[in-house]
Scaffold this motif. Structure first.
Motif, PDB file in Angstrom:
ATOM      1  N   VAL A 422       8.190 -63.247  70.913  1.00 47.09           N
ATOM      2  CA  VAL A 422       7.895 -61.932  70.704  1.00 47.09           C
ATOM      3  C   VAL A 422       9.169 -60.956  70.748  1.00 47.09           C
ATOM      4  O   VAL A 422       9.687 -61.038  71.640  1.00 47.09           O
ATOM      5  N   ASN A 423       8.906 -60.061  70.049  1.00 44.62           N
ATOM      6  CA  ASN A 423       9.979 -58.932  70.226  1.00 44.62           C
ATOM      7  C   ASN A 423       9.226 -57.540  70.311  1.00 44.62           C
ATOM      8  O   ASN A 423       8.390 -57.215  69.605  1.00 44.62           O
ATOM      9  N   GLN A 424       9.397 -57.011  71.499  1.00 43.10           N
ATOM     10  CA  GLN A 424       8.721 -55.579  71.808  1.00 43.10           C
ATOM     11  C   GLN A 424       7.197 -55.597  71.492  1.00 43.10           C
ATOM     12  O   GLN A 424       6.830 -55.245  70.832  1.00 43.10           O
ATOM     13  N   PRO A 425       6.723 -56.669  72.452  1.00 49.91           N
ATOM     14  CA  PRO A 425       5.241 -56.882  72.110  1.00 49.91           C
ATOM     15  C   PRO A 425       4.163 -55.692  72.579  1.00 49.91           C
ATOM     16  O   PRO A 425       3.369 -55.583  72.072  1.00 49.91           O
ATOM     17  N   THR A 426       4.613 -54.744  73.220  1.00 47.02           N
ATOM     18  CA  THR A 426       4.028 -53.581  73.558  1.00 47.02           C
ATOM     19  C   THR A 426       4.456 -52.313  73.154  1.00 47.02           C
ATOM     20  O   THR A 426       4.141 -51.183  73.855  1.00 47.02           O
ATOM     21  N   TRP A 427       5.453 -52.236  72.168  1.00 49.85           N
ATOM     22  CA  TRP A 427       6.054 -50.859  71.730  1.00 49.85           C
ATOM     23  C   TRP A 427       5.112 -50.134  71.028  1.00 49.85           C
ATOM     24  O   TRP A 427       4.342 -50.342  70.347  1.00 49.85           O
ATOM     25  N   GLY A 428       4.995 -48.932  71.754  1.00 47.21           N
ATOM     26  CA  GLY A 428       4.151 -47.881  71.352  1.00 47.21           C
ATOM     27  C   GLY A 428       2.652 -48.233  71.474  1.00 47.21           C
ATOM     28  O   GLY A 428       1.952 -47.668  71.022  1.00 47.21           O
ATOM     29  N   VAL A 429       2.420 -49.024  72.646  1.00 46.58           N
ATOM     30  CA  VAL A 429       0.978 -49.621  72.634  1.00 46.58           C
ATOM     31  C   VAL A 429       0.712 -48.879  73.999  1.00 46.58           C
ATOM     32  O   VAL A 429       1.375 -48.798  74.930  1.00 46.58           O
ATOM     33  N   ASP A 430      -0.594 -48.246  73.985  1.00 45.15           N
ATOM     34  CA  ASP A 430      -1.001 -48.052  75.526  1.00 45.15           C
ATOM     35  C   ASP A 430      -1.252 -48.593  76.453  1.00 45.15           C
ATOM     36  O   ASP A 430      -1.142 -50.144  76.590  1.00 45.15           O
ATOM     37  N   ALA A 431      -1.509 -48.083  77.802  1.00 47.40           N
ATOM     38  CA  ALA A 431      -1.375 -48.826  78.933  1.00 47.40           C
ATOM     39  C   ALA A 431      -2.600 -50.084  78.842  1.00 47.40           C
ATOM     40  O   ALA A 431      -1.909 -51.209  79.414  1.00 47.40           O
ATOM     41  N   SER A 432      -3.633 -49.890  78.730  1.00 53.25           N
ATOM     42  CA  SER A 432      -4.682 -50.732  78.974  1.00 53.25           C
ATOM     43  C   SER A 432      -4.551 -51.752  77.699  1.00 53.25           C
ATOM     44  O   SER A 432      -4.710 -53.119  78.158  1.00 53.25           O
ATOM     45  N   ALA A 433      -4.091 -51.312  76.472  1.00 51.12           N
ATOM     46  CA  ALA A 433      -3.817 -52.565  75.502  1.00 51.12           C
ATOM     47  C   ALA A 433      -2.600 -53.359  75.845  1.00 51.12           C
ATOM     48  O   ALA A 433      -2.447 -54.363  75.536  1.00 51.12           O
ATOM     49  N   ALA A 434      -1.712 -52.724  76.272  1.00 49.78           N
ATOM     50  CA  ALA A 434      -0.412 -53.439  76.756  1.00 49.78           C
ATOM     51  C   ALA A 434      -0.665 -54.519  77.797  1.00 49.78           C
ATOM     52  O   ALA A 434      -0.307 -55.465  77.944  1.00 49.78           O
ATOM     53  N   ALA A 435      -1.360 -53.963  78.726  1.00 48.08           N
ATOM     54  CA  ALA A 435      -2.005 -54.845  79.757  1.00 48.08           C
ATOM     55  C   ALA A 435      -2.721 -55.979  79.396  1.00 48.08           C
ATOM     56  O   ALA A 435      -2.472 -57.153  79.642  1.00 48.08           O
ATOM     57  N   ALA A 436      -3.449 -55.951  78.133  1.00 55.06           N
ATOM     58  CA  ALA A 436      -4.373 -56.859  77.607  1.00 55.06           C
ATOM     59  C   ALA A 436      -3.377 -57.808  76.793  1.00 55.06           C
ATOM     60  O   ALA A 436      -3.412 -59.165  76.886  1.00 55.06           O
ATOM     61  N   ILE A 437      -2.265 -57.309  75.932  1.00 55.84           N
ATOM     62  CA  ILE A 437      -1.339 -58.032  75.477  1.00 55.84           C
ATOM     63  C   ILE A 437      -0.519 -59.039  76.467  1.00 55.84           C
ATOM     64  O   ILE A 437      -0.332 -60.284  76.186  1.00 55.84           O
ATOM     65  N   ARG A 438      -0.003 -58.321  77.577  1.00 56.91           N
ATOM     66  CA  ARG A 438       0.760 -59.132  78.581  1.00 56.91           C
ATOM     67  C   ARG A 438      -0.240 -60.156  79.231  1.00 56.91           C
ATOM     68  O   ARG A 438       0.190 -61.313  79.268  1.00 56.91           O
ATOM     69  N   GLN A 439      -1.222 -59.846  79.437  1.00 58.53           N
ATOM     70  CA  GLN A 439      -2.143 -60.947  79.787  1.00 58.53           C
ATOM     71  C   GLN A 439      -2.349 -62.107  79.014  1.00 58.53           C
ATOM     72  O   GLN A 439      -2.546 -63.210  79.358  1.00 58.53           O
ATOM     73  N   ALA A 440      -2.501 -61.683  77.708  1.00 57.04           N
ATOM     74  CA  ALA A 440      -2.631 -62.753  76.688  1.00 57.04           C
ATOM     75  C   ALA A 440      -1.488 -63.798  76.690  1.00 57.04           C
ATOM     76  O   ALA A 440      -1.382 -65.026  76.543  1.00 57.04           O
ATOM     77  N   LEU A 441       0.018 -63.028  76.919  1.00 58.80           N
ATOM     78  CA  LEU A 441       0.991 -63.871  76.772  1.00 58.80           C
ATOM     79  C   LEU A 441       1.020 -64.807  78.024  1.00 58.80           C
ATOM     80  O   LEU A 441       1.721 -65.903  78.034  1.00 58.80           O
TER      81      LEU A 441
END
Lengths: 505, 308
Positions: A422-441
């Motif tokens: 993945v490239n820039q998985p949380t670019w422009g994503v807010d804190a809680s959604a970014a945390a969710a994406i990182r958790q998924a990874l």
């Protein structure tokens, strides 16, 4: 408040179906560095667009220097001393630096004088620029300097900065902050938007927090923790991604001595890249944008084919396989550019789910599409990754950046990849959604997948990576264990701050 | 066999042959620099041809004829401007429709003008310069429009390169979102550029019907508009290269006509297509350099939609 520079009083702006700003009031004093915090869709952008005259408020008043202020267009805002540095650079790649700057000024001086001014001002603030260079050839950090110098030449009283540090190296960020503090000391107020709470804590004098278009609080960033601010933004407590430690397994993806000549005008050639990713391992790749990130992703995803002997997956040479053949093997990818690369902007979410999911999810039979299964798959992504959309039939273009990002990442994660890049998985994503994406990874790695995360957010990389490597000019540094790396060490791996210097004076 | 072709006559008629395409291509260059692809050049040219011809015949003034041609072309391009810039229709489809409409509509207006002769266009008097041997007839014995077209090349080059207006025009063609964010009126600037392109194409058409041919026949532009479009692309959006391309095309056109007349033992069909083939080949070779494609306006043909 007699000594405030800009006061907003009950500003309201509604779009069909959503109130972007609901009675927002705030006040900024001269020389104050004021931060605007909020999740995606909280209304930060709309608010600054109103201040900059790009959007007209439905109701409410603004005062600047104690006088009523209602800019009809950006020109009027600039004339009143309000300048803005955009999140997505508003630059013209085919034009040179001086031309770009002239376009942002009301009455630019003749070319020769302007070039001289650019040299003087850019040097005084530690942001050296060559007026004759074409912007298309500049790095992201240099492009931002163009934007900032363009603003500075107009002696603004208020400088609005929308996510200025997302593309900079730590050293570049330091230099930017030095410049901003110097400006602030000279009496220029700065309205600063960022997702990076640590930066806000070190830079800003005060902060206003927006949630769903409303002001929900304010704080002195230096006296609050990043966690407190994040929780104020999202309104609930924040989960930090976690993962039990595990031993990495066998090498899944093996890239050796890979060269890839650049195919595009402004692209970067990969040179001598070596990378091993093991099962269960997250490899974080940092670096300033444009140093080969897209190229590296394309090599792994199969968009770019390479000669045999340079890239293997589970021991099998995959250099000549295209994206679909690699998907069949379990190599999936989510590129950086959401609209146009990761998703087709005008197609619905269902159709976009089909585009990469056909093969692994069995969404077509004998050449006919199975729409029922596709709908179920799209609905699954939307549920699992909390994509906020009216339904699955809206066009990808209509989603906000953060929501589309969740969809794009979710679409790949739910196909159970063996290797995900993945490239820039949380670019422009807010804190809680970014945390969710990182958790998924992290969960994916936990299940035994090899995960490559390319990002410019170093905090993110340090949070989730096992190994860290940096791309610089198409070369990949030797990976090092991410645990215990300092930002300074990383900055050196990334090639430092190039030719930036600290502000004089 | 000696071919009996006078170099002097050849060069003299070259400029006249090239001027219609040159005018149309210059207009299209400005339009494209603003980021708009107008494929209706052919239609605007032929509308200019008939408008200019009709007005010149009715009033006896070629100057009024050229003014009418520019207006006619501009009015037709206004239809395109409204459709693509206000109603956001697709530029390619709209441009093609404009060409078909122009061809049909000009035939309708022109029915009663077939076979008439327009008033003669006076040569500019350069005094003793015109009497110079060789140079005189080649360079200084033409009508005013030839020199207008060359002046226009210089003017467009200078404006695009050195003036604020030119910079804004290029900026709009390069990145309309950024230009909008900086507060420039993208749609208004583009409409003006389209109108300029229409007026130039109209002038080019009128030059065909009033000077080059000179009479009115249906479909008389015979693809000149398409050649103008190609010149802009292969000339890498540079005015002087467009001039070069136009003169090359004009020169080979005249040469092959002379060769036909001289009875060269090459099939007429091959001679007739040679200007097209050679011009495109030369310009393709010239623009093969990768930097040339960089010159293309980045938002060429893309619909601009102000999102806020």
């Amino acid at each position: 408040m007699t000594d405030s520079l800009l006061t907003l009083d009950n500003l309201t702006k509604a779009y069909p179906g959503v109130v972007a700003n609901d009675k927002v009031s705030l006040s900024i004093g001269p020389g104050e560095i004021h931060s605007l915090l909020g999740e995606n869709g909280a209304g930060k952008s709309t608010l600054v667009k109103m201040i900059y005259g790009l959007v007209k408020p439905d109701s409410g008043r603004m005062t600047l220097h104690g006088a009523p202020y209602a800019p009809a267009e950006p020109k009027a805002a600039r004339a009143s001393g309000v300048a803005m540095v955009f999140q997505h650079f508003s630059l013209f790649e085919a034009l040179d630096v001086a031309e770009n700057i002239a376009l942002g000024m009301e009455k630019p001086p003749p070319r020769r004088d302007l070039s001289e001014q650019i040299r003087t001002v850019s040097h005084a603030y530690g942001l050296p620029l060559d007026p004759g260079r074409r912007v298309g050839e500049l790095s992201a950090g240099e492009r931002q300097r163009v934007e900032i110098v363009r603003c500075l030449l107009q002696n603004p009283r208020l400088l609005i900065m929308d996510e200025p540090t997302s593309v900079l190296t730590p050293q570049e960020v330091d230099i930017l902050f030095t410049t901003l503090r110097k400006l602030s000391a000279e009496g220029t107020a700065i309205l600063y938007i960022s997702h990076k709470l640590d930066e806000i804590r070190s830079l800003c004098d005060s902060a206003t927090v927006l949630r769903l278009g409303k002001v929900v609080g304010s704080c002195i960033p230096a006296q609050s923790t990043a966690r407190e601010m994040a929780e104020m933004m999202i309104g609930t407590s924040l989960k930090t991604p976690t993962r039990p430690a595990g031993e990495p397994g066998e090498v899944l993806l093996n890239i050796t001595a890979l060269d890839l000549p650049s195919t595009s005008q402004f692209g970067t050639s990969l040179r001598g890249v070596d990378l091993q990713v093991r099962a269960g391992q997250v490899v974080g790749i940092g670096g300033v944008a444009g140093n080969g990130q897209e190229e590296l992703l394309s090599v792994i995803s199969g968009e770019a084919c390479v000669p045999t002997g340079h890239i293997t997956f589970k021991g099998q040479d995959i250099g000549g396989l295209g994206p679909n053949q690699r998907r069949a093997l379990g190599i999936l990818s989510a590129p950086e550019e959401r609209l146009g690369h990761a998703a087709a902007p005008d197609m619905s979410l269902v159709e976009n789910a089909l585009l990469t999911g056909t093969l692994r999810k069995g969404l077509s039979r004998n050449g006919f599409l199975d729409w029922t299964a596709t709908r179920a798959f799209a609905a699954d992504i939307i549920d699992t990754f909390d994509v906020r959309t009216p339904n699955a039939d809206v066009a990808a273009r209509a989603l906000s950046g953060g929501n589309l990002q969740k969809f794009v990442i979710g679409r790949e994660v739910l196909q159970a990849p063996t290797c995900l890049v993945v490239n820039q998985p949380t670019w422009g994503v807010d804190a809680s959604a970014a945390a969710a994406i990182r958790q998924a990874l992290l969960d994916l790695a936990q299940q035994g997948a090899a995960v490559v995360v390319i990002s410019q957010d170093l905090d993110e990389l340090l949070e989730i990576s096992d190994l860290f490597a940096a791309l610089n000019g198409g070369r990949l540094s030797a990976p090092r264990p991410a645990y215990g790396l300092t930002l300074d060490e990383i900055g050196l791996m990334m090639g430092g701050a190039h030719d930036m210097e600290v502000a004089h004076v | 066999m000696m071919l009996n072709i006078s170099l002097e006559l050849l060069l003299a008629s070259l400029m006249v042959a090239a001027t219609p395409i040159l005018l149309a291509a210059l207009g299209e260059l400005v339009t494209e620099k603003s980021g708009v692809l107008n494929l209706g050049v052919e239609g605007m040219m032929i509308i200019g041809a008939i408008c200019g011809f009709a007005v010149a015949v009715e009033t006896g003034s070629t100057i009024l004829g050229f003014i009418a041609a520019a207006l006619g072309g501009a009015v037709l391009s206004l239809i395109f401007a409204v459709l693509t810039q206000v109603l956001m229709s697709n530029q390619v489809a709209t441009g093609l429709a404009l060409t078909l409409f122009g061809l049909g509509f000009s035939a309708l207006i022109g029915q009663s003008y077939a076979g008439l002769k327009p008033p003669p266009v006076p040569e500019l008097d350069f005094g003793p310069l015109s009497n110079l041997p060789f140079v005189g007839p080649v360079l200084f014995q033409h009508d005013a429009m030839v020199y207008v077209s060359i002046a226009l090349v210089a003017a467009i080059w200078a404006v695009l390169r050195f003036s604020r207006v030119g910079l804004i025009l290029r900026a709009v063609g390069e990145n309309h979102d950024a230009a909008h964010a900086l507060g420039y009126k993208v749609v208004r600037i583009r409409i003006l550029a389209i109108l300029f392109g229409g007026a130039c194409a109209g002038l080019g058409g009128a030059y065909l019907s009033l000077v080059r041919v000179p009479q009115w026949t249906e479909g008389m532009t015979a693809g000149a508009g398409w050649i103008a479009l190609a010149l802009v692309v292969f000339g890498a959006w540079k005015p002087w290269r467009v001039l070069l391309g136009a003169y090359l095309f004009g020169g080979i056109t005249v040469l092959q006509l002379n060769l036909q007349a001289a009875g060269l033992a090459v099939p007429v069909e091959i001679l007739s297509m040679s200007p097209y083939v050679i011009t495109i080949l030369v310009l393709v070779v010239m623009s093969a350099d990768r930097r040339a494609s960089l010159n293309a306006p980045a938002t060429l043909g893309r619909v601009f939609h102000a999102s806020n």
